[in-house]
Every structure is written in C-alpha cells, then in structure tokens.
Design an enzyme around this catalytic site. Structure first.
Site, PDB file in Angstrom:
ATOM      1  CD  GLU A 153      19.177  96.882  83.404  1.00 12.50           C
ATOM      2  OE1 GLU A 153      18.550  96.130  84.162  1.00 12.50           O
ATOM      3  OE2 GLU A 153      19.783  96.474  82.386  1.00 12.50           O
ATOM      4  CG  LEU A 155      18.461  98.502  80.114  1.00 10.55           C
ATOM      5  CD1 LEU A 155      17.995  99.712  79.327  1.00 10.55           C
ATOM      6  CD2 LEU A 155      17.263  97.592  80.373  1.00 10.55           C
ATOM      7  CE  LYS A 224      23.756 102.544  85.783  1.00 17.19           C
ATOM      8  NZ  LYS A 224      23.154 102.064  84.573  1.00 17.19           N
ATOM      9  CG  ASN A 228      26.402 104.572  83.017  1.00 19.58           C
ATOM     10  OD1 ASN A 228      26.594 103.592  82.301  1.00 19.58           O
ATOM     11  ND2 ASN A 228      25.197 104.990  83.332  1.00 19.58           N
ATOM     12  N   GLY A 273      32.211 113.301  68.244  1.00 17.31           N
ATOM     13  CA  GLY A 273      31.072 113.937  67.591  1.00 17.31           C
ATOM     14  C   GLY A 273      30.503 115.021  68.478  1.00 17.31           C
ATOM     15  CB  CYS A 280      22.385 107.066  81.671  1.00 20.14           C
ATOM     16  SG  CYS A 280      20.794 106.239  81.567  1.00 20.14           S
ATOM     17  CE  LYS A 341      20.928 104.821  72.992  1.00 19.95           C
ATOM     18  NZ  LYS A 341      21.668 103.724  73.577  1.00 19.95           N
TER      19      LYS A 341
HETATM   20  C1  UGA Z   1      24.154 104.145  78.997  1.00 22.55           C
HETATM   21  C2  UGA Z   1      25.087 102.936  79.160  1.00 22.55           C
HETATM   22  O1  UGA Z   1      25.708 102.620  77.909  1.00 22.55           O
HETATM   23  C3  UGA Z   1      24.314 101.721  79.656  1.00 22.55           C
HETATM   24  O2  UGA Z   1      25.205 100.636  79.882  1.00 22.55           O
HETATM   25  C4  UGA Z   1      23.605 102.084  80.974  1.00 22.55           C
HETATM   26  O3  UGA Z   1      22.824 101.012  81.479  1.00 22.55           O
HETATM   27  C5  UGA Z   1      22.683 103.288  80.727  1.00 22.55           C
HETATM   28  O4  UGA Z   1      23.481 104.388  80.245  1.00 22.55           O
HETATM   29  C6  UGA Z   1      22.008 103.626  82.030  1.00 22.55           C
HETATM   30  O5  UGA Z   1      22.695 104.035  82.968  1.00 22.55           O
HETATM   31  O6  UGA Z   1      20.796 103.416  82.168  1.00 22.55           O
HETATM   32  P1  UGA Z   1      22.383 104.962  77.143  1.00 22.55           P
HETATM   33  O7  UGA Z   1      22.366 106.260  77.887  1.00 22.55           O
HETATM   34  O8  UGA Z   1      21.090 104.316  76.783  1.00 22.55           O
HETATM   35  O9  UGA Z   1      23.203 103.841  77.982  1.00 22.55           O
HETATM   36  O10 UGA Z   1      23.156 105.208  75.783  1.00 22.55           O
HETATM   37  P2  UGA Z   1      24.608 104.958  75.168  1.00 22.55           P
HETATM   38  O11 UGA Z   1      24.480 104.064  74.007  1.00 22.55           O
HETATM   39  O12 UGA Z   1      25.580 104.569  76.199  1.00 22.55           O
HETATM   40  O13 UGA Z   1      24.947 106.427  74.626  1.00 22.55           O
HETATM   41  C7  UGA Z   1      25.013 107.554  75.490  1.00 22.55           C
HETATM   42  C8  UGA Z   1      25.409 108.784  74.720  1.00 22.55           C
HETATM   43  O14 UGA Z   1      26.781 108.708  74.321  1.00 22.55           O
HETATM   44  C9  UGA Z   1      24.624 109.003  73.424  1.00 22.55           C
HETATM   45  O15 UGA Z   1      24.320 110.366  73.280  1.00 22.55           O
HETATM   46  C10 UGA Z   1      25.571 108.536  72.346  1.00 22.55           C
HETATM   47  O16 UGA Z   1      25.317 109.136  71.099  1.00 22.55           O
HETATM   48  C11 UGA Z   1      26.890 108.993  72.937  1.00 22.55           C
HETATM   49  N1  UGA Z   1      28.060 108.266  72.401  1.00 22.55           N
HETATM   50  C12 UGA Z   1      28.188 106.927  72.576  1.00 22.55           C
HETATM   51  C13 UGA Z   1      29.071 108.995  71.774  1.00 22.55           C
HETATM   52  O17 UGA Z   1      29.000 110.230  71.625  1.00 22.55           O
HETATM   53  N2  UGA Z   1      30.187 108.309  71.318  1.00 22.55           N
HETATM   54  C14 UGA Z   1      30.328 106.975  71.479  1.00 22.55           C
HETATM   55  O18 UGA Z   1      31.380 106.426  71.067  1.00 22.55           O
HETATM   56  C15 UGA Z   1      29.309 106.269  72.113  1.00 22.55           C
END
Ligand code: UGA
Length: 451
Positions: A153, A155, A224, A228, A273, A280, A341
């Site tokens: 997955e 998402l 997968k 990540n 940041g 994940c 987030k």
């Molecule tokens: C992540 C992956 O993006 C998904 O593709 C994957 O399916 C999911 O894990 C999973 O394995 O289930 P998610 O953990 O929901 O998704 O969130 P993200 O949007 O990827 O953000 C993860 C963390 O990284 C957050 O704390 C976010 O604030 C941080 N982040 C993200 C940063 O610090 N900088 C960025 O440029 C992007």
C-alpha cells in the site's frame, strides 16, 4: 463474475484496511471489514471512521446503507464467502527496531482455517522481505490451494482516499500469475468507479492514469519498504543540509526549491523541519535496517537517516532555548500541532509531542494544542504539560510558540492577534512554512530549521 468473486474480506480496519474496504465497497464489490476491537467496530457500524480522514465517513455510511460494506469481528461470517482476503493488520515495531509480525501471522492462520478452496490471500500490511515466503509455507500445509500475493500500500494518511483513487502505481507480486492479475483487476474496477466515488467523498477529481506493475513476491515486498525508506532518506538529507544552512546563513527553502527544480531530483519530500514521524517511516526505516542485518547487509545509509531524524526535535527545542535569551525554566511556551502531520489525528512518533516533552523536561511551562489530536496525544505527553482547547488558550502570555504541524489553522492564523496575545516574540517555525519577512514585520523573532 460469480457472487463469491465479488465478495472480499479486509482484515483489520486501520488507515489502510478501512480506506480499502470503504472504497472497494463502492467499486462493485461486497466487502466485509473485520475489526476485532469492539470500540472501533461499533464506531464503524455507526457509519463513521474512528480516525480523522478526509472524505471517508460518507463512503462508510453510504456503503453500510447499501449493504456493500459489512463490518464484523467474525472470520467465519466473512472469510468463507470471499474469493479474496486482503490482510491489513498492524505491524508495530519491536523494541530492537525489527517488525513485530504477531498480527500478520495470526490473521493469516485464522483466515486459512476458513478460506474457500483456491481463494487469494493478498498482503497489504507492510512486512519485511521474506515474510510472504514464510506464509506460503504455512498455506502449503493445507490442501486449499491458497495463492499468496503481496500487494503493498502506498496511501498517505490525511489523503488516504485521494491516494487510493488516484494512485501512481499498484504493485502486486506473487508466484501465481492469475492471482496477481486478479488483484490488479480489483484496482482496475476501482479506477473505473473513481469519478463517482470522488464526487461522493468531495475529493477533487483528476485525469490521471496509474501504472499496474506485476512483480515477483520478494520484489513486491522490497518495493514497499524501499519507497518509504527513500522518502525518509530525502527528508533526513534535507534536514542535514538545513543544519548546514543554519551554520552558513543560507535558506534551506531557497536551496531545495532550486535543487528540486532539477527533474532528476524533484522537489517532493525535501521539506526540512522537525523531522518525520508517523506509523510508517520511522518503523519502515528501522525494519529495513533489521532486514539488512538478518541477511548480512549493512544499511549504513538508513542508520544515518535515522540518526538525523532522532536529532531533529532536540535541534528545534535547542533553537527555542537559545532564542529565548532568558532561562527556559519557568518560561511559558506553546507547542502547536501534535499529530505527526496535518490532515490526521494520528500521533504515532509525532515530532510535536517529542518537542513538547523535551521543553517540559528542560523546565518550561508548556501548553499544547492540536485541532484533531489533543485526546490521542494526552497519554504520550509529560504529566506537567497543559493540553488546551484552542490556539488562543495555548499561546496566551507565552514567551515563545513552536509550530510543529502544518495545520491550515496555524498557517493562516492572524499574526497580529497572536503577537498581541503572547508575552514574548519568539516564533519557532518547525515546519518552515511561514514567510520570515511577514513575521518580522509583526514584531516576531523568527527561527526556522535552516532558514
Ligand atoms: C507514508 C508514505 O508517504 C506513503 O506512501 C505510505 O503508504 C505510508 O507511509 C505507509 O507506509 O503506510 P504517511 O506516513 O501517511 O505516508 O505520511 P507522509 O506524508 O509520507 O509523511 C511522513 C512524515 O514525513 C510526516 O511526519 C511528515 O511531516 C514528514 N515529512 C514529509 C517531512 O518532514 N518533510 C517532507 O518533505 C515530507
């Protein structure tokens, strides 16, 4: 298609399971969603999700009304009727960083007992490479001819419905080609219903064609965690450069905007940041390191990414402590944003919580607020921290404020009123989303991460 071919069971109603079940229930399938936790199951039966996720509640309630989504806690009610069982159970990390597969194996064992002859068991939980082969061995002990397919997955929480409808790619890997194709066909069916579903869920529709990728079992499992881990690596890389930017007086946002304009690199996931959190990235990075060790491969690059990430909440707290110009002990500070987030109430491995706890341990009087996750955060916060119900209550008379999650409520706040309410002027932007000039115009003393 027979009735049984159109019936699916989804094991586990977490972010992945409930989203998958709710969407497939609008894509021509009858879906049983199996959730053993009675509190969660009751919320779902009322037509709601027990977590905050844009667009999902209406999909759940309408599918339950139509009879295409059936919440249950019973394997025997659901699994025997289903030609496909998707496993979406939790995979928490062990204290040593490896993946705890207890739920994965108990779900597979319970399903096997009542699966129909020739059914497909599709794994959506994130598991270390090699897990599928172990489960196949388990399945081979029965004479039911169950096919195992890894269907990872991708998402994101907060945009789960959108990501599942408008995917970049669907990956399915396994030995049995027909079963792999059958899993891909489920998503093709979802794709053919997606405009109607997006409209119902009030999600923006798009012209976008995702790719369908069939692979071997081990490749699918590795795809997968590699995806990540690479995204986590990008973030830690950006945070390393941010520390250097701080040291030399550069602006990390300017740097990454220009670096990311190179199409070979891309701008996404280079936002520096307070580091990454959630259920994940931290777990998948440590899981990949543990997998490497198991097969004799050192993942130094991921250990470095992990170390940088561990350092970030402390780096932010240090910035606040240095920027205060007065003793942190007894100073009032506010931390805004406790979910890992924006767009989710999930607080797992949340950097905002880590920052609040560090400041509290340093002797600050800390108030915290999050628009969605105050109650979920409570058990993870230091006892002395005040959890309050609004941004105004959190920031009143504080010497400093930290923005730890990029909620719109914070990004779009009235800076003049905020400054007025505070006692001091220190503004720590741990998500690097504010306009430094604008803040300085309002009399704030700005601290970003690498700005
Ligand atoms: C992540 C992956 O993006 C998904 O593709 C994957 O399916 C999911 O894990 C999973 O394995 O289930 P998610 O953990 O929901 O998704 O969130 P993200 O949007 O990827 O953000 C993860 C963390 O990284 C957050 O704390 C976010 O604030 C941080 N982040 C993200 C940063 O610090 N900088 C960025 O440029 C992007």
């Amino acid at each position: 298609m027979t009735e049984s071919n159109k019936t699916i069971t989804v094991l586990g109603a977490g972010y992945v399971g409930l989203t998958t079940a709710a969407l497939l229930a609008h894509a021509g399938f009858t879906v049983y969603v199996l959730e053993p936790n009675p509190l969660r199951l009751n919320v779902i039966k009322e037509g709601k999700s027990f977590f905050f996720e844009d667009g999902i509640d209406i999909l759940i309630s309408t599918a339950i009304e139509n009879g295409t989504l059936i919440p249950t806690d019973s394997y025997t009610e659901s699994v025997p009727k289903s030609s496909i069982v998707f496993s979406c159970v939790g995979t928490p990390d062990n204290p040593d960083g490896s993946t705890n597969l207890t739920y994965v194996f108990s779900a597979a064992t319970s399903a096997l007992e009542c699966m129909q002859q020739g059914a497909i068991f599709a794994q959506k939980s994130t598991v270390p490479v090699g897990t599928g082969t172990r489960i196949e061995t388990l399945f081979a002990e029965s004479d039911k001819n169950i096919a195992y397919v890894s269907n990872p997955e991708f998402l994101r929480e907060g945009t789960a419905v959108y990501d599942t409808l408008y995917f970049d790619r669907v990956v399915a890997g396994g030995k049995d080609h027909t079963s792999v194709e059958a899993i891909l066909a489920v998503y093709k069916s979802l794709e053919s219903h997606r405009e109607t579903i997006a409209t119902l869920a009030s999600i923006n529709t798009h012209e976008r064609t995702g790719t369908y990728i069939a692979t071997s079992l081990n490749s699918a499992e590795l795809i997968k965690v590699t995806a990540n881990a690479f995204l986590a690596l990008k973030i830690s890389f950006a945070n390393s450069i941010a520390k250097l930017s701080d040291a030399v007086g550069a602006d990390i946002n300017e740097v990454m905007d220009a670096v990311g304009a190179d199409e070979r690199i891309g701008r996404k996931f280079l936002n520096a940041g307070r580091g990454f959190g959630g259920g994940c990235f931290p777990k998948d990075v440590s899981g990949l390191i543990a997998s490497g060790l198991e097969y004799g491969v050192q993942m130094e690059i991921m250990t470095a990414a992990q170390d940088v990430n561990y350092s970030m909440p402390g780096y932010v707290a240090e910035k606040l402590i240095r920027g205060l110009h007065t003793d942190i002990r007894g100073s009032h500070v506010a931390v805004l944003g406790l979910s890992f987030k924006a767009g989710t109430s999930d607080v797992r491995k949340s950097p905002g919580i880590a920052i609040a706890n560090l400041l509290s341990k340093s002797g600050a009087i800390v108030s915290v607020y999050d628009p969605q996750s105050n109650s979920e955060a409570a058990e993870h916060l230091d006892r002395n921290i005040n959890i309050v119900e609004s941004m105004e209550a959190a920031t009143k008379d504080t010497a400093a404020v930290v923005i730890a999650t990029e909620w719109e409520e914070f990004l779009g706040c009235d800076l003049a009123s905020l400054k007025e309410a505070m006692d001091g002027s220190l503004f720590v932007d741990a998500v690097n989303r504010f306009d430094t000039k604008e803040l300085e115009k309002h009399g704030f003393s700005y601290q970003g991460v690498g700005r």
